[in-house]
Design an enzyme around this catalytic site. Structure first.
Site, PDB file in Angstrom:
ATOM      1  N   ASP A  18     -36.075  59.235  17.889  1.00 32.94           N
ATOM      2  CA  ASP A  18     -36.492  58.123  18.763  1.00 32.94           C
ATOM      3  C   ASP A  18     -36.871  58.693  20.127  1.00 32.94           C
ATOM      4  O   ASP A  18     -36.513  59.828  20.449  1.00 32.94           O
ATOM      5  CB  ASP A  18     -35.356  57.085  18.923  1.00 32.94           C
ATOM      6  CG  ASP A  18     -35.749  55.938  19.858  1.00 32.94           C
ATOM      7  OD1 ASP A  18     -36.840  55.364  19.671  1.00 32.94           O
ATOM      8  OD2 ASP A  18     -34.991  55.629  20.795  1.00 32.94           O
ATOM      9  N   SER A  19     -37.558  57.880  20.926  1.00 30.99           N
ATOM     10  CA  SER A  19     -37.918  58.304  22.278  1.00 30.99           C
ATOM     11  C   SER A  19     -36.673  58.448  23.160  1.00 30.99           C
ATOM     12  O   SER A  19     -36.775  58.976  24.264  1.00 30.99           O
ATOM     13  CB  SER A  19     -38.854  57.267  22.898  1.00 30.99           C
ATOM     14  OG  SER A  19     -38.184  56.025  22.966  1.00 30.99           O
ATOM     15  N   TYR A  50     -41.641  55.897  25.988  1.00 30.00           N
ATOM     16  CA  TYR A  50     -42.898  56.125  25.272  1.00 30.00           C
ATOM     17  C   TYR A  50     -43.798  54.883  25.391  1.00 30.00           C
ATOM     18  O   TYR A  50     -44.999  54.987  25.349  1.00 30.00           O
ATOM     19  CB  TYR A  50     -42.634  56.364  23.783  1.00 30.00           C
ATOM     20  CG  TYR A  50     -42.227  57.781  23.389  1.00 30.00           C
ATOM     21  CD1 TYR A  50     -41.719  58.679  24.328  1.00 30.00           C
ATOM     22  CD2 TYR A  50     -42.353  58.210  22.071  1.00 30.00           C
ATOM     23  CE1 TYR A  50     -41.344  59.967  23.939  1.00 30.00           C
ATOM     24  CE2 TYR A  50     -41.992  59.488  21.677  1.00 30.00           C
ATOM     25  CZ  TYR A  50     -41.482  60.368  22.614  1.00 30.00           C
ATOM     26  OH  TYR A  50     -41.116  61.629  22.236  1.00 30.00           O
ATOM     27  N   GLY A  51     -43.158  53.739  25.505  1.00 31.98           N
ATOM     28  CA  GLY A  51     -43.863  52.463  25.368  1.00 31.98           C
ATOM     29  C   GLY A  51     -44.889  52.153  26.434  1.00 31.98           C
ATOM     30  O   GLY A  51     -45.635  51.185  26.317  1.00 31.98           O
ATOM     31  N   CYS A  81     -38.315  54.429  15.854  1.00 30.79           N
ATOM     32  CA  CYS A  81     -38.955  53.964  17.082  1.00 30.79           C
ATOM     33  C   CYS A  81     -40.236  53.249  16.676  1.00 30.79           C
ATOM     34  O   CYS A  81     -41.103  53.852  16.036  1.00 30.79           O
ATOM     35  CB  CYS A  81     -39.261  55.181  17.958  1.00 30.79           C
ATOM     36  SG  CYS A  81     -40.186  54.806  19.448  1.00 30.79           S
ATOM     37  N   ASN A  82     -40.351  51.974  17.012  1.00 31.43           N
ATOM     38  CA  ASN A  82     -41.546  51.203  16.652  1.00 31.43           C
ATOM     39  C   ASN A  82     -42.792  51.792  17.311  1.00 31.43           C
ATOM     40  O   ASN A  82     -43.860  51.853  16.715  1.00 31.43           O
ATOM     41  CB  ASN A  82     -41.395  49.751  17.118  1.00 31.43           C
ATOM     42  CG  ASN A  82     -40.276  49.023  16.410  1.00 31.43           C
ATOM     43  OD1 ASN A  82     -40.506  48.286  15.476  1.00 31.43           O
ATOM     44  ND2 ASN A  82     -39.041  49.230  16.845  1.00 31.43           N
ATOM     45  N   THR A  83     -42.627  52.231  18.571  1.00 29.93           N
ATOM     46  CA  THR A  83     -43.757  52.758  19.334  1.00 29.93           C
ATOM     47  C   THR A  83     -44.278  54.044  18.693  1.00 29.93           C
ATOM     48  O   THR A  83     -45.474  54.202  18.447  1.00 29.93           O
ATOM     49  CB  THR A  83     -43.301  53.027  20.790  1.00 29.93           C
ATOM     50  OG1 THR A  83     -42.629  51.864  21.265  1.00 29.93           O
ATOM     51  CG2 THR A  83     -44.450  53.359  21.684  1.00 29.93           C
ATOM     52  N   CYS A 192     -38.284  46.711  19.117  1.00 33.14           N
ATOM     53  CA  CYS A 192     -38.046  48.032  19.708  1.00 33.14           C
ATOM     54  C   CYS A 192     -36.597  48.364  19.391  1.00 33.14           C
ATOM     55  O   CYS A 192     -35.721  47.495  19.506  1.00 33.14           O
ATOM     56  CB  CYS A 192     -38.270  47.980  21.219  1.00 33.14           C
ATOM     57  SG  CYS A 192     -37.639  49.430  22.113  1.00 33.14           S
ATOM     58  N   THR A 193     -36.356  49.597  18.987  1.00 30.80           N
ATOM     59  CA  THR A 193     -35.013  49.937  18.502  1.00 30.80           C
ATOM     60  C   THR A 193     -33.957  49.988  19.615  1.00 30.80           C
ATOM     61  O   THR A 193     -32.763  50.039  19.331  1.00 30.80           O
ATOM     62  CB  THR A 193     -35.036  51.280  17.749  1.00 30.80           C
ATOM     63  OG1 THR A 193     -35.593  52.287  18.605  1.00 30.80           O
ATOM     64  CG2 THR A 193     -35.857  51.171  16.482  1.00 30.80           C
ATOM     65  N   HIS A 194     -34.396  49.951  20.863  1.00 30.41           N
ATOM     66  CA  HIS A 194     -33.421  49.876  21.958  1.00 30.41           C
ATOM     67  C   HIS A 194     -32.804  48.473  22.058  1.00 30.41           C
ATOM     68  O   HIS A 194     -31.678  48.312  22.527  1.00 30.41           O
ATOM     69  CB  HIS A 194     -34.076  50.208  23.299  1.00 30.41           C
ATOM     70  CG  HIS A 194     -34.291  51.675  23.534  1.00 30.41           C
ATOM     71  ND1 HIS A 194     -35.237  52.408  22.866  1.00 30.41           N
ATOM     72  CD2 HIS A 194     -33.658  52.545  24.366  1.00 30.41           C
ATOM     73  CE1 HIS A 194     -35.195  53.665  23.288  1.00 30.41           C
ATOM     74  NE2 HIS A 194     -34.237  53.773  24.193  1.00 30.41           N
TER      75      HIS A 194
END
Ligand code: DGL
Length: 264
Positions: A18-19, A50-51, A81-83, A192-194
């Site tokens: 992930d970012s 990243y987004g 990470c979706n982005t 978003c995974t956050h």
């Protein structure tokens, strides 16, 4: 592949990328469905977010870090990470067609299946929402639900700081959700995974009638299915290990990773 090689490969860890810290929400789901596997988690907090970056920059960073995880012996990769998924997973699939590789995308499909006719807000990074991949995903379900994309610049940073229930976060979320509350919201997709780490506060602000969707559990099940298909699940029956790495490389980051991982 020879039986010997396969036997060896089954013992290798699964790489999760992930970012930053967000992918730990997916890692938690992975451990739930595959408790006997070992995992290496890499968060690129030094380059986060990243987004808000251009697609090419995200693609290059993602490819580089996925290749590092492969060099460390990962038998499969989850781009948690979706982005990064929208920027790089199609390219990575072409580069490594044999690799079990799973990305994550906003869980619009389950929302459309479970709540036809509903008004669904999709919270995601500005970059995820700008992508063609997202437009196509939206187009596939727009006849079933009304989709309201909600870019959330700045939200992942709260999680990166470990601020999951402060007053600044509450104010930020109230303003953000206030802007799309002209009509009632039926569901919110955490794209978003956050964001699963601030789910509790999102629910408090949105109200308990709002259903929240998180793509993490489905992504974890998909990874298990891919490994099963290739007969790559680890046969051991003792709890696996999780190793955290972060491009910021300070003890503070690793401590926060562990705290997010074991958070109730
Ligand atoms: N966790 C990431 C996602 O799922 C993005 C956060 C960021 O780096 O902006 O989209």
């Amino acid at each position: 592949m020879s039986t010997d090689n396969l036997e060896e490969l089954r013992k290798h860890p699964i790489g999760v990328f992930d970012s930053g810290m967000g992918g730990i929400s997916v890692l938690r789901e992975l451990v739930k469905v595959m408790p006997y596997e070992d995992f290496i988690y890499f968060g690129d907090s030094a380059n986060a977010p990243y987004g808000t970056k251009p697609t090419e920059v995200i693609r290059d960073l993602t490819i580089r870090h996925v290749e590092e995880l492969m060099q460390q012996g990962a038998k499969g990769i989850v781009v948690a990470c979706n982005t990064a998924t929208s920027a790089a997973v199609a390219v990575l699939r072409k580069m490594y067609p044999e690799l079990p590789l799973v990305g994550i995308e906003p869980a619009i499909k389950p929302a459309a299946v479970q709540m036809p006719g509903a008004r669904i807000v999709v919270m995601a990074t500005p970059m995820t929402i700008r992508q063609e991949k997202f437009r196509q995903l939206m187009a596939s379900y727009e006849d079933k639900i009304s989709i309201v994309p909600l870019p959330c610049p700045g939200l992942m940073e709260f999680v990166e700081r470990g601020d999951l229930d402060g007053e600044d976060l509450r104010t930020y979320l109230q303003e953000l959700l206030g802007a799309v509350s002209e009509k009632p919201i039926d569901g919110i997709v955490l794209g978003c995974t956050h964001y699963p780490f601030v789910r509790k506060m999102i629910q408090e602000i949105a109200g308990d009638k709002v259903t929240i969707y998180d793509g993490g559990p489905g992504t974890a099940r998909e990874m298990k299915r891919r490994l099963q298909e290739k007969d790559l699940l680890n046969p051991k029956t003792s709890q696996g290990m999780v190793h955290f790495f972060n491009s910021r490389d300070t003890q503070e980051e690793i401590t926060l990773c562990e705290a997010l991982f074991s958070r109730k």
